[in-house]
Design a protein around this motif. Structure first.
Motif, PDB file in Angstrom:
ATOM      1  N   LEU A  82      23.670  66.685 -18.624  1.00 45.74           N
ATOM      2  CA  LEU A  82      23.049  67.577 -17.640  1.00 45.74           C
ATOM      3  C   LEU A  82      23.248  69.022 -18.071  1.00 45.74           C
ATOM      4  CD1 LEU A  82      24.270  65.773 -14.397  1.00 45.74           C
ATOM      5  CD2 LEU A  82      22.015  65.634 -15.485  1.00 45.74           C
ATOM      6  N   PRO A  83      22.356  69.939 -17.643  1.00 45.30           N
ATOM      7  CA  PRO A  83      22.497  71.345 -18.063  1.00 45.30           C
ATOM      8  C   PRO A  83      23.775  71.958 -17.529  1.00 45.30           C
ATOM      9  CG  PRO A  83      20.856  71.129 -16.330  1.00 45.30           C
ATOM     10  CD  PRO A  83      21.206  69.727 -16.754  1.00 45.30           C
ATOM     11  N   GLU A  84      24.317  72.881 -18.303  1.00 49.79           N
ATOM     12  CA  GLU A  84      25.541  73.568 -17.910  1.00 49.79           C
ATOM     13  C   GLU A  84      25.315  74.338 -16.625  1.00 49.79           C
ATOM     14  OE1 GLU A  84      28.344  77.217 -19.617  1.00 49.79           O
ATOM     15  OE2 GLU A  84      26.863  76.226 -20.905  1.00 49.79           O
ATOM     16  N   GLN A  85      26.222  74.215 -15.699  1.00 45.89           N
ATOM     17  CA  GLN A  85      26.131  74.963 -14.453  1.00 45.89           C
ATOM     18  C   GLN A  85      26.549  76.405 -14.705  1.00 45.89           C
ATOM     19  OE1 GLN A  85      24.896  73.666 -11.527  1.00 45.89           O
ATOM     20  NE2 GLN A  85      24.390  71.949 -12.894  1.00 45.89           N
ATOM     21  N   ARG A  86      25.591  77.303 -14.604  1.00 49.49           N
ATOM     22  CA  ARG A  86      25.864  78.714 -14.899  1.00 49.49           C
ATOM     23  C   ARG A  86      26.239  79.436 -13.613  1.00 49.49           C
ATOM     24  NH1 ARG A  86      24.483  79.726 -19.986  1.00 49.49           N
ATOM     25  NH2 ARG A  86      23.356  78.033 -21.010  1.00 49.49           N
ATOM     26  N   PRO A  87      27.022  80.491 -13.723  1.00 45.98           N
ATOM     27  CA  PRO A  87      27.436  81.215 -12.516  1.00 45.98           C
ATOM     28  C   PRO A  87      26.229  81.681 -11.723  1.00 45.98           C
ATOM     29  CG  PRO A  87      28.640  81.986 -14.444  1.00 45.98           C
ATOM     30  CD  PRO A  87      27.561  81.085 -14.948  1.00 45.98           C
ATOM     31  N   ALA A  88      26.244  81.411 -10.444  1.00 44.26           N
ATOM     32  CA  ALA A  88      25.135  81.828  -9.592  1.00 44.26           C
ATOM     33  C   ALA A  88      25.192  83.326  -9.361  1.00 44.26           C
ATOM     34  CB  ALA A  88      25.192  81.093  -8.254  1.00 44.26           C
ATOM     35  N   GLU A  89      24.030  83.940  -9.251  1.00 47.56           N
ATOM     36  CA  GLU A  89      23.977  85.366  -8.959  1.00 47.56           C
ATOM     37  C   GLU A  89      24.309  85.567  -7.489  1.00 47.56           C
ATOM     38  OE1 GLU A  89      20.768  87.592 -10.416  1.00 47.56           O
ATOM     39  OE2 GLU A  89      20.373  86.258 -12.100  1.00 47.56           O
ATOM     40  N   ALA A  90      24.668  86.794  -7.172  1.00 43.80           N
ATOM     41  CA  ALA A  90      25.004  87.101  -5.783  1.00 43.80           C
ATOM     42  C   ALA A  90      23.837  86.761  -4.878  1.00 43.80           C
ATOM     43  CB  ALA A  90      25.362  88.579  -5.660  1.00 43.80           C
ATOM     44  N   ALA A  91      24.111  86.098  -3.781  1.00 37.83           N
ATOM     45  CA  ALA A  91      23.038  85.692  -2.864  1.00 37.83           C
ATOM     46  C   ALA A  91      22.353  86.921  -2.296  1.00 37.83           C
ATOM     47  CB  ALA A  91      23.618  84.849  -1.734  1.00 37.83           C
ATOM     48  N   PRO A  92      21.041  86.933  -2.292  1.00 37.68           N
ATOM     49  CA  PRO A  92      20.332  88.088  -1.766  1.00 37.68           C
ATOM     50  C   PRO A  92      20.440  88.165  -0.249  1.00 37.68           C
ATOM     51  CG  PRO A  92      18.795  86.326  -2.276  1.00 37.68           C
ATOM     52  CD  PRO A  92      20.130  85.877  -2.759  1.00 37.68           C
ATOM     53  N   ALA A  93      20.296  89.366   0.228  1.00 36.72           N
ATOM     54  CA  ALA A  93      20.293  89.545   1.671  1.00 36.72           C
ATOM     55  C   ALA A  93      18.967  89.053   2.210  1.00 36.72           C
ATOM     56  CB  ALA A  93      20.493  91.019   2.018  1.00 36.72           C
ATOM     57  N   GLY A  94      18.995  88.088   3.123  1.00 36.49           N
ATOM     58  CA  GLY A  94      17.761  87.583   3.698  1.00 36.49           C
ATOM     59  C   GLY A  94      17.202  86.424   2.903  1.00 36.49           C
ATOM     60  N   PRO A  95      16.124  85.809   3.396  1.00 35.51           N
ATOM     61  CA  PRO A  95      15.537  84.647   2.729  1.00 35.51           C
ATOM     62  C   PRO A  95      14.906  85.035   1.390  1.00 35.51           C
ATOM     63  CG  PRO A  95      14.124  85.398   4.515  1.00 35.51           C
ATOM     64  CD  PRO A  95      15.384  86.186   4.613  1.00 35.51           C
ATOM     65  N   VAL A  96      14.706  84.021   0.530  1.00 38.57           N
ATOM     66  CA  VAL A  96      14.085  84.224  -0.780  1.00 38.57           C
ATOM     67  C   VAL A  96      12.693  83.611  -0.736  1.00 38.57           C
ATOM     68  CG1 VAL A  96      14.217  83.745  -3.242  1.00 38.57           C
ATOM     69  CG2 VAL A  96      16.315  84.191  -1.924  1.00 38.57           C
ATOM     70  N   PRO A  97      11.641  84.416  -0.559  1.00 35.63           N
ATOM     71  CA  PRO A  97      10.280  83.849  -0.499  1.00 35.63           C
ATOM     72  C   PRO A  97       9.831  83.385  -1.884  1.00 35.63           C
ATOM     73  CG  PRO A  97      10.180  86.240  -0.457  1.00 35.63           C
ATOM     74  CD  PRO A  97      11.636  85.878  -0.410  1.00 35.63           C
ATOM     75  N   THR A  98       9.219  82.226  -1.926  1.00 38.16           N
ATOM     76  CA  THR A  98       8.652  81.710  -3.187  1.00 38.16           C
ATOM     77  C   THR A  98       7.216  81.289  -2.895  1.00 38.16           C
ATOM     78  OG1 THR A  98       9.612  79.548  -2.682  1.00 38.16           O
ATOM     79  CG2 THR A  98      10.855  80.977  -4.170  1.00 38.16           C
ATOM     80  N   GLN A  99       6.333  82.257  -2.857  1.00 37.93           N
ATOM     81  CA  GLN A  99       4.984  82.043  -2.329  1.00 37.93           C
ATOM     82  C   GLN A  99       3.915  81.865  -3.403  1.00 37.93           C
ATOM     83  OE1 GLN A  99       4.427  85.508   0.130  1.00 37.93           O
ATOM     84  NE2 GLN A  99       5.790  84.765   1.752  1.00 37.93           N
ATOM     85  N   LEU A 100       4.301  81.814  -4.651  1.00 37.46           N
ATOM     86  CA  LEU A 100       3.282  81.723  -5.699  1.00 37.46           C
ATOM     87  C   LEU A 100       2.482  80.439  -5.568  1.00 37.46           C
ATOM     88  CD1 LEU A 100       5.242  82.866  -8.888  1.00 37.46           C
ATOM     89  CD2 LEU A 100       3.705  84.225  -7.459  1.00 37.46           C
ATOM     90  N   PRO A 101       1.158  80.514  -5.717  1.00 40.19           N
ATOM     91  CA  PRO A 101       0.376  79.282  -5.800  1.00 40.19           C
ATOM     92  C   PRO A 101       0.774  78.503  -7.048  1.00 40.19           C
ATOM     93  CG  PRO A 101      -1.034  81.217  -5.522  1.00 40.19           C
ATOM     94  CD  PRO A 101       0.329  81.708  -5.845  1.00 40.19           C
ATOM     95  N   ALA A 102       0.415  77.225  -7.097  1.00 39.49           N
ATOM     96  CA  ALA A 102       0.718  76.410  -8.265  1.00 39.49           C
ATOM     97  C   ALA A 102       0.023  76.985  -9.490  1.00 39.49           C
ATOM     98  CB  ALA A 102       0.278  74.977  -8.033  1.00 39.49           C
ATOM     99  N   ASP A 103       0.724  76.950 -10.614  1.00 36.49           N
ATOM    100  CA  ASP A 103       0.117  77.384 -11.876  1.00 36.49           C
ATOM    101  C   ASP A 103      -1.000  76.415 -12.254  1.00 36.49           C
ATOM    102  OD1 ASP A 103      -0.354  78.774 -14.166  1.00 36.49           O
ATOM    103  OD2 ASP A 103       1.515  78.226 -15.162  1.00 36.49           O
ATOM    104  N   THR A 104      -1.989  76.929 -12.976  1.00 37.20           N
ATOM    105  CA  THR A 104      -3.106  76.082 -13.414  1.00 37.20           C
ATOM    106  C   THR A 104      -2.652  75.232 -14.583  1.00 37.20           C
ATOM    107  OG1 THR A 104      -4.625  77.847 -12.763  1.00 37.20           O
ATOM    108  CG2 THR A 104      -5.504  76.107 -14.184  1.00 37.20           C
TER     109      THR A 104
END
Length: 976
Positions: free
Chosen positions: A259-281
């Motif tokens: 399995l991939p190496e677990q890398r240190p997580a970045e500091a959690a952002p303040a507020g939700p993380v929107p991921t609104q991109l449409p699917a790539d073609t």
């Protein structure tokens, strides 16, 4: 491909080259293959024998060495058009019997790939896996299809295989990093395709097993091992490599180290993380360099400027697909989220910045009750929320700059990509106007969707089909969708459905994809004046329309026309490839003509065409005055208005015609076909182009057009228009060596002109004499030329008289009447100088040189030739320059300077081929053959002489004795 004039070449796809943003004309596939050999040798010289071997293999044709040298000569001209004016070539140079192509670092896509791979290795060694992954992806995107597409030969065939293996190894490296970075899902998709294409490649199977295991698909990973074991046993009789056995066992044990190496997580952002991109073609195709360029802008942090990239272009060009592909490629650099919105800018109700800001703020965690009630407050809060975040904002389908400026973040941690049909003026934004695909990109998209076997089975039909769609991505997707929905349908069937332009747009829809509806969204937003301008600009069948011609079409002053067209450009309905030129995409032109049929009265369209023809007639008259000063033919060119392009010199007129030739000739052809009521003025414009045709040697293009105009004029009963058109037709046929049809046409022209126009009659008699001379009737030629001379003197057309004296000079030289030729040439030269006719003066000097040459006064001949050449170089007389180079070659040969003669003849051949001057090419080939015989290159000499004899026969010059003499020379050489 920067606009700074630097050179750049690609071989990872079609072999192409650019100087700045302008693509180079690299000639035939064989010539491109020669370039590819030179490019792929890097800084190592290529011997001429090695070049021949690379092009043709062990059994090259007899003339292979000469052909290879010709390719190199033409490539030098393409790479450095000015190399003959300075100290010789600096890029493609000779090193003994070898050639060396000196290019700056980074001028070849293969070199950039190697740089990317090396930089990725460094980044990986430093532990920066994300950077290494980006660099490998960048290298991968430099391939634009199969390497060395369209060229063949032993060297390029082997190089293509090597580059394919290099590409595959690169993809394997990138996928390995996918797995290390935890991107197993995308790796599985790539590997499914790759293992189907390369079922025996164990590296790919190993990566596929690891990717499936990382995706939680242990059983499928083990099935891959079973499959490769079966394939290798049945195909090669061998077992899988030990590393695959080991991997199978580790998967069976559930080894966590896979399995991939677990890398240190970045500091959690303040507020939700929107991921609104449409699917790539999934089948996104082409645009590789552009994806890389935009991604670079969006991820580069410099100073306090917010990275913004605005993509504009016509509907259906693929702006949204491009923006989404770029956004997905960089989303890892924006850990605090990605915002996306369709701004509905092409509709009648674009979203307001106020409501978009509300949507974005809610997505970023701002409570509804905390939203400001005014736009300024929302925009300020939006910038505040984004101040310490790394968010990518995608603003799709914007209406104008006013809609998007309030949506821009205020700090450089965030980046924005905008798409719009309109050109947007947004602070700090980098911009690009997205055009349709090039043919190769369109073909790749069609192939990706419908399958390679289907496209290869109907390759020619596929190319025609894509061209009929103008290579517009939306249209390509529509026709591809139709083919997928109907597997029994042939590509040729779709091509037949689209062959009728009147129905083409009706057929370009599939499900929710509709080209006409996409165009109508923009058109319906135009006010009536702009809509009229859009419709009228679609009338010419031309690639681009210059501003002055557009103003004539619209019936406006150029400044007012420019203002209207600029507004159309801002809507994305019209494009401007360069300042002062306008273009409608082929499908948009059809759409505009549909609207014109619905909304414009036929009389209004005829009037617009008449305005355009009148503009061209005024311009042709001005050009005639500049190129043939004092010629009374200009009195026949009488436009209704005096609005036309003006020229202070013949060179200016020539430059205008070279730039506008395709446009002008297409307008005349279209007028003759669609507006027979305007055939009189159409014929006048053609007659006015006579001196410009001569300067640029555009006679081949004149033949079909003049025949069409003459036929239409005959049907309309306009004898004067028919006489002028047949005079132009017969002159063009004579210039191209088609003597029998030229004689037939000129006899009709003389008969028609006898009753209506002594000026055209005199010119027609001249052509009739020239045709008689080339038909081995010199006495008849002299009789007709003298008859024309008498008529020219009666009408006071001194310019025509000077030109005819030149013709008499030439025929006297052919008959050996050298002193009489001198007298005619002396009178012609005096007249030309009195009239200020530079082209005529050059002709007279050439004739003086030929006369001296025939008398054996070689130094005097050279002086006259050089005086003529100086005029041709200064004033851009390409036809004259090609002829003079051939005469220089003969002069050097007569002096015994064989090497110089061969070089001059070779240069003359290239110059003649470039302008289609077949007679000059035949003479130069004959001279080159004789020089090569003296140099001991017998096979090449015979090949050149045979080519000369063949050309002499095809162009029908006087002198079947030339052919006879050459054949005797060939027989003599081959006997010895």
């Amino acid at each position: 491909m920067d606009p700074d004039g630097s050179l750049f070449f690609t071989v990872l796809g079609p072999v192409r080259g650019w100087r700045g943003s302008s693509e180079l004309s690299l000639g035939s596939p064989q010539q491109r293959a020669a370039l590819a050999i030179l490019l792929l040798h890097g800084d190592q010289p290529v011997d001429i024998e090695e070049l021949v071997l690379g092009l043709w293999g062990e059994n090259p044709p007899k003339a292979a060495v000469g052909a290879a040298r010709t390719y190199v000569s033409r490539l030098r001209t393409a790479l450095e058009p000015e190399h003959r004016d300075g100290d010789g070539p600096r890029l493609l140079v000779s090193v003994g019997t070898s050639y060396l192509l000196r290019l700056p670092k980074g001028a070849l896509d293969v070199d950039l790939v190697e740089q990317d791979i090396a930089a990725a290795a460094v980044a990986r060694g430093d532990g920066d896996l994300h950077r290494a992954h980006e660099l490998l992806g960048q290298a991968e995107r430099r391939w634009q299809g199969t390497a060395l597409t369209g060229v063949t030969g032993p060297y390029t065939d082997n190089a293509r295989d090597r580059l394919a293996q290099r590409q595959l190894a690169l993809v394997e490296q990138r996928i390995e990093l996918d797995l290390e970075l935890g991107e197993a899902a995308s790796a599985v998709a790539d590997l499914t395709r790759l293992t189907t294409e390369h079922p025996l490649r164990e590296n790919l199977r190993e990566l596929q097993m690891r990717a499936l295991y990382q995706s939680g698909r242990q059983a499928e990973a083990l099935a891959v091992f079973a499959d490769i074991r079966h394939v290798l046993a049945s195909e090669l009789g061998v077992a899988p490599d030990q590393r695959l056995h080991d991997l199978q066992q580790r998967i069976l044990r559930g080894d966590p180290a896979l399995l991939p190496e677990q890398r240190p997580a970045e500091a959690a952002p303040a507020g939700p993380v929107p991921t609104q991109l449409p699917a790539d073609t999934a089948d996104f195709t082409g645009r590789g360099d552009l994806v890389e360029s935009i991604a670079g802008v969006l991820t580069e942090r410099q100073g306090q400027a917010v990275p913004v990239y605005a993509v504009s272009g016509i509907g259906g060009a693929g702006k949204t697909a491009l923006a989404v592909r770029v956004a997905h490629s960089v989303r890892g650099r924006f850990p605090d989220g990605q915002l996306y919105i369709d701004l509905a800018g092409a509709s009648s109700q674009p979203l307001s910045p106020f409501e978009v800001l509300g949507y974005f703020l809610r997505s970023l965690g701002v409570a509804e009750k905390a939203l400001p009630v005014d736009q300024a407050g929302r925009s300020a809060l939006y910038r505040t929320v984004l101040a310490d975040r790394h968010v990518l904002i995608v603003l799709d389908n914007a209406h104008d700059a006013g809609q998007v400026v309030p949506l821009l973040p205020g700090y450089p941690g965030c980046s924005t990509i905008i798409t719009s049909r309109a050109r947007l003026s947004v602070p700090t934004a980098a911009t690009i106007e997205l055009d349709a695909f090039d043919p190769a990109e369109a073909l790749r998209l069609l192939t990706t969707i419908v399958g390679e076997d289907k496209v290869l089975a109907e390759a020619a039909a596929a190319g025609e089909l894509l061209a009929s769609c103008g290579h517009l991505p939306l249209a390509v997707r529509v026709i591809a969708g139709q083919l997928v929905a109907r597997p029994d349908m042939l590509i040729a069937d779709v091509l037949r459905l689209l062959s009728d332009e009147r129905l083409r747009l009706s057929r370009l829809h599939s499900g929710e994809l509709d080209v006409r509806a996409t165009f109508r969204l923009g058109y319906d937003q135009l006010d009536p004046q702009l809509a009229r301008a859009f419709r009228l600009l679609s009338l010419p069948d031309a690639e681009t329309v210059p501003l002055a011609a557009a103003a004539a079409l619209l019936g406006l002053h150029p400044d007012d026309a420019e203002d209207e067209i600029d507004q159309l450009i801002d809507t994305g309905l019209v494009q401007t490839p360069r300042s002062g030129r306008y273009r409608l995409h082929d499908l948009l032109r059809l759409f505009a003509r549909e609207r014109s049929t619905e909304q414009d009265a036929p009389a209004d369209l005829t009037e617009a065409t008449h305005r355009l023809l009148d503009f061209l007639l005024a311009t042709a008259r001005n050009a005639y005055l500049a190129v043939r000063p004092g010629n009374r033919i200009v009195e026949l060119l009488q436009p209704l208005t005096d609005v036309g392009v003006r020229f202070s010199t013949a060179a200016e007129a020539d430059a205008w015609f070279r730039q506008e030739r395709e446009f002008v000739l297409s307008v005349l052809r279209q007028a003759a076909q669609r507006h027979p009521e305007l055939i009189g003025i159409t014929s006048d414009v053609l007659l006015g182009l006579d001196p410009l045709m001569e300067r640029s040697f555009a006679w081949q293009q004149c033949i079909g057009l003049a025949r069409l105009i003459a036929s239409t004029a005959r049907q309309a009963g306009l004898r004067e228009a028919e006489a002028a058109a047949r005079y132009m037709l017969s002159g063009a046929l004579w210039q191209m060596g088609e003597l029998d049809p030229a004689m037939e046409e000129i006899e009709i022209a003389v008969e028609r002109a006898c009753r209506v126009n002594p000026l055209v009659l005199a010119e027609s008699l001249v052509v009739q004499g020239l045709v008689a001379g080339d038909s081995a009737m010199p006495e008849e030629e002299i009789r007709l030329l003298r008859l024309a001379l008498e008529l020219q003197r009666q009408t006071g057309n001194r310019s025509a008289e000077a030109n005819n004296l030149g013709n008499l000079t030439a025929v006297c030289l052919q008959l050996g009447q050298t002193r009489e030729a001198y007298e005619h040439s002396r009178k012609a030269l005096a007249l030309y100088r009195e009239l200020g006719d530079v082209m005529g003066e050059a002709h007279a000097m050439l004739h003086n040189g030929v006369a001296a040459h025939q008398l054996g006064r070689l130094d005097e001949a050279e002086r006259h030739y050089r005086e003529a050449l100086a005029l041709t170089d200064v004033h851009g007389l390409a036809h004259m320059r090609a002829a003079l180079l051939s005469y220089f070659a003969r002069l050097h040969l007569d002096r015994g300077d064989v090497a110089t003669a061969a070089a001059a003849a070779d240069e003359a051949i290239v110059a003649c081929v470039e302008i289609g001057y077949s007679r000059g090419q035949a003479h130069a080939l004959a001279t080159l053959g004789r020089a090569l015989e003296h140099l001991g290159e017998v096979d090449h000499a015979v090949a050149c002489l045979r080519a000369a004899a063949d050309l002499f026969g095809r162009v029908g010059v006087v002198g079947s004795e030339d052919i006879h003499t050459i054949n005797e020379e060939i027989a003599r050489i081959t006997r010895t």
